[in-house]
Design a protein around this motif. Structure first.
Motif, PDB file in Angstrom:
ATOM      1  N   ASN A  26      35.692  40.228  45.784  1.00 53.89           N
ATOM      2  CA  ASN A  26      35.075  40.954  44.663  1.00 53.89           C
ATOM      3  C   ASN A  26      35.830  42.243  44.344  1.00 53.89           C
ATOM      4  O   ASN A  26      35.934  42.647  43.190  1.00 53.89           O
TER       5      ASN A  26
ATOM      6  N   ASP B 180      40.025  40.767  43.744  1.00 52.50           N
ATOM      7  CA  ASP B 180      40.187  39.686  42.769  1.00 52.50           C
ATOM      8  C   ASP B 180      41.573  39.039  42.835  1.00 52.50           C
ATOM      9  O   ASP B 180      42.296  39.010  41.828  1.00 52.50           O
TER      10      ASP B 180
ATOM     11  N   LEU C 257      34.217  34.887  40.003  1.00 52.31           N
ATOM     12  CA  LEU C 257      35.063  34.506  41.134  1.00 52.31           C
ATOM     13  C   LEU C 257      34.617  33.226  41.826  1.00 52.31           C
ATOM     14  O   LEU C 257      35.246  32.811  42.809  1.00 52.31           O
TER      15      LEU C 257
ATOM     16  N   VAL D 289      37.227  30.805  42.983  1.00 53.05           N
ATOM     17  CA  VAL D 289      38.468  31.270  43.605  1.00 53.05           C
ATOM     18  C   VAL D 289      38.852  30.303  44.734  1.00 53.05           C
ATOM     19  O   VAL D 289      38.022  29.964  45.576  1.00 53.05           O
TER      20      VAL D 289
ATOM     21  N   GLY E 185      43.226  42.930  38.933  1.00 51.24           N
ATOM     22  CA  GLY E 185      42.737  41.670  39.486  1.00 51.24           C
ATOM     23  C   GLY E 185      43.108  40.491  38.610  1.00 51.24           C
ATOM     24  O   GLY E 185      43.370  40.638  37.409  1.00 51.24           O
ATOM     25  N   HIS E 186      43.147  39.306  39.231  1.00 52.94           N
ATOM     26  CA  HIS E 186      43.620  38.111  38.528  1.00 52.94           C
ATOM     27  C   HIS E 186      42.700  37.705  37.377  1.00 52.94           C
ATOM     28  O   HIS E 186      43.140  37.173  36.367  1.00 52.94           O
ATOM     29  N   ARG E 187      41.401  37.957  37.544  1.00 55.64           N
ATOM     30  CA  ARG E 187      40.399  37.636  36.510  1.00 55.64           C
ATOM     31  C   ARG E 187      39.859  38.920  35.870  1.00 55.64           C
ATOM     32  O   ARG E 187      38.770  38.915  35.300  1.00 55.64           O
TER      33      ARG E 187
ATOM     34  N   VAL F 292      38.541  41.325  37.401  1.00 50.34           N
ATOM     35  CA  VAL F 292      37.284  41.684  38.060  1.00 50.34           C
ATOM     36  C   VAL F 292      37.536  42.738  39.149  1.00 50.34           C
ATOM     37  O   VAL F 292      36.610  43.265  39.746  1.00 50.34           O
ATOM     38  N   GLY F 293      38.803  43.047  39.419  1.00 44.20           N
ATOM     39  CA  GLY F 293      39.129  43.976  40.504  1.00 44.20           C
ATOM     40  C   GLY F 293      38.382  45.296  40.380  1.00 44.20           C
ATOM     41  O   GLY F 293      38.171  45.794  39.275  1.00 44.20           O
TER      42      GLY F 293
ATOM     43  N   HIS G 201      35.274  45.867  41.866  1.00 47.92           N
ATOM     44  CA  HIS G 201      33.811  45.743  42.012  1.00 47.92           C
ATOM     45  C   HIS G 201      33.371  46.051  43.452  1.00 47.92           C
ATOM     46  O   HIS G 201      32.786  45.208  44.140  1.00 47.92           O
TER      47      HIS G 201
END
Lengths: 312, 312
Positions: free
Chosen positions: A251, A254, A287, A290, B159-161, B163-164, B166
């Protein structure tokens, strides 16, 4: 094609191999680490190992571009020095790793590169292993300790003091028992490593009333396979602690993929299944898919990753 | 000198300002976010705000190079689209943020850049605020939610999505009460945000037997300042949860400096002191002297950071 020598320098043994510029390990050799003889003696033995590989490479017609080292301890990758290390290798802290190896090998200091062994491990998996072809990966190793490395665009995030990746030292709700926090190897308490490492499984088994005659974590796993309730509970709880930590880190960071490695990841479904279930429970919605991959390069990962330092 | 317009687009209000290429905020304006009117209406109002600033900039002789946006929600910084968002802004998820703004402003799509607002906030502090001049910083914001951004060499790790950051959604030993895990805003449970956010303080106060007539976290802080035991306990415990999480993340990411921001960081020593003490307790030895700084740019941080996207 250019070739490099990669070295995986651990507290028990040192393995080194010749790796091609596209990440193929051609051959390797292993020697016990002289962990009681001091930093200089470890460098002497490592240089001898490398010298042997160079002769073999020369005989096969390969030229060696440089030497990469993945070493136990906190490694200043800029200066090539061991910043700090546990007592697993006496006198390792302070050792001028890259300069000492270069001098013994008669090559320029710039031809030797070094990082911590978990970073080398992750680089190897990112280059040629489970995470090959990804833009980012987070490898977490669960074994005697708990460590990790985030690899972004082919480079590990080392941290300002080269301490990055110490995921064993974040708080875990599982690192509490009988109303108190469990002691951690770092001198702190209540950390992931105190709940999710290999030794934590043996300790949990004993707390659950398991027989003191059971000597170690390997024996606890054997009992768990035979259905012993305390052993099964100890393994499952540690696996859940591992998965919860891995999911939380996903989380935060990511990564494109998660790679799980280390002795516990190789211990079978008794550990893997509850780990993965706990991991999935932690994930934020974006995610949930993932990929959670088992490391594939086994013992060669850190050799291959260390060699990559030369080519990168 | 080149100038850019930075926008801080939140659930309640949208602030935008003209920022110079060296990070100085020259002037800014604020408008309520039309959070119930849908993504198109929000873009209309934001474009109107920007158009006003452009006129003012032109009158002062400044040319505007581009527009940067720090927005609530998960923002795909590559495509400039809102991937997902809470209901704080109705219909925000799916909005083509950069393309929609560029079209309304009559400028090329490439002249508008966007990231999540916490990343913009961290970029601002890294550029001109508490972390100015550092090679890496981890900003953690404790407020209604708990979010963070790691800035490495002037760029946030998205982050890859996307989302980094969190960090509110990692496990916390403090997110357990009466034997069970506290529910988290993400749908999970036992997370840092359930223990260390602003709303968590009010909830803890009520669990401790505090009066249901106390309406919110601000009122709990007022009671704590007056010495109310339940209020003081709720504030202190949430601060410890925050510090424990921040310290663990420092062990994992090893930033040059930590920057703490958000409404709770501005709430005074009742929160700051136990937060900092808990943070220090978590740190590995090489990190014990990591600077722990209060954010300094206040409301302008995300505007300045968003503008930096244009210059970077």
């Amino acid at each position: 094609m250019a070739h490099a020598i990669g070295i995986d320098l651990g507290g028990t043994k040192t393995a080194a191999g010749v790796v091609s510029a596209d990440g193929e390990l051609l051959f390797s050799e292993t020697t016990p680490t002289l962990s009681r003889a001091g930093g200089g003696a470890v460098l002497d033995a490592t240089a001898a190992l490398v010298a042997g590989l160079r002769l073999r490479a020369a005989a096969d017609g390969f030229s060696i571009t440089g030497v990469g080292v993945g070493s136990a301890g906190v490694i200043d990758a800029g200066r090539g020095v061991v910043v700090s290390a546990t007592d697993a290798i006496h006198g390792w802290a302070g050792t001028p790793l890259t300069e000492g190896l270069a001098r013994r090998l008669g090559i320029p200091p710039g031809a030797v590169r070094a990082v911590n062994d978990v970073h080398a491990h992750a680089l190897g998996e990112a280059w040629r292993g489970a995470a090959a072809g990804t833009a980012s990966s987070l490898l977490i190793a669960f074994g005697t300790g708990v460590g990790a490395s985030l690899v972004l665009d082919g480079r590990p995030v080392l941290g300002h003091r080269y301490v990055g990746g110490h995921v064993g030292h974040i708080a875990s709700p599982y690192a509490y028992a009988d109303g108190g926090a469990l002691p951690c190897s770092c001198g702190g308490e209540g950390h992931v490593e105190a709940a999710a490492s290999g030794p934590a499984i043996h300790a949990a088994f004993l707390r659950l009333g398991g027989s003191p005659a059971v000597p170690d974590t390997r024996a606890v796993f054997a009992l768990a396979h035979d259905g012993d309730p305390a052993a099964r509970h100890a393994v499952r709880t540690a696996a859940e602690a591992a998965g919860q930590a891995a999911g939380g880190l996903a989380n935060v960071l990511d990564p494109e993929v998660l790679v799980i490695s280390g002795g516990l990841a190789d211990a079978g479904d008794l550990w893997w299944n509850p780990m993965k279930a706990a991991l999935r429970r932690e994930l934020l919605d974006p995610l949930v898919r993932v990929p959670v991959l088992r490391a594939t390069l086994e013992n060669s990962a850190a050799i291959v990753g260390a060699a990559q330092l030369v080519f990168n």
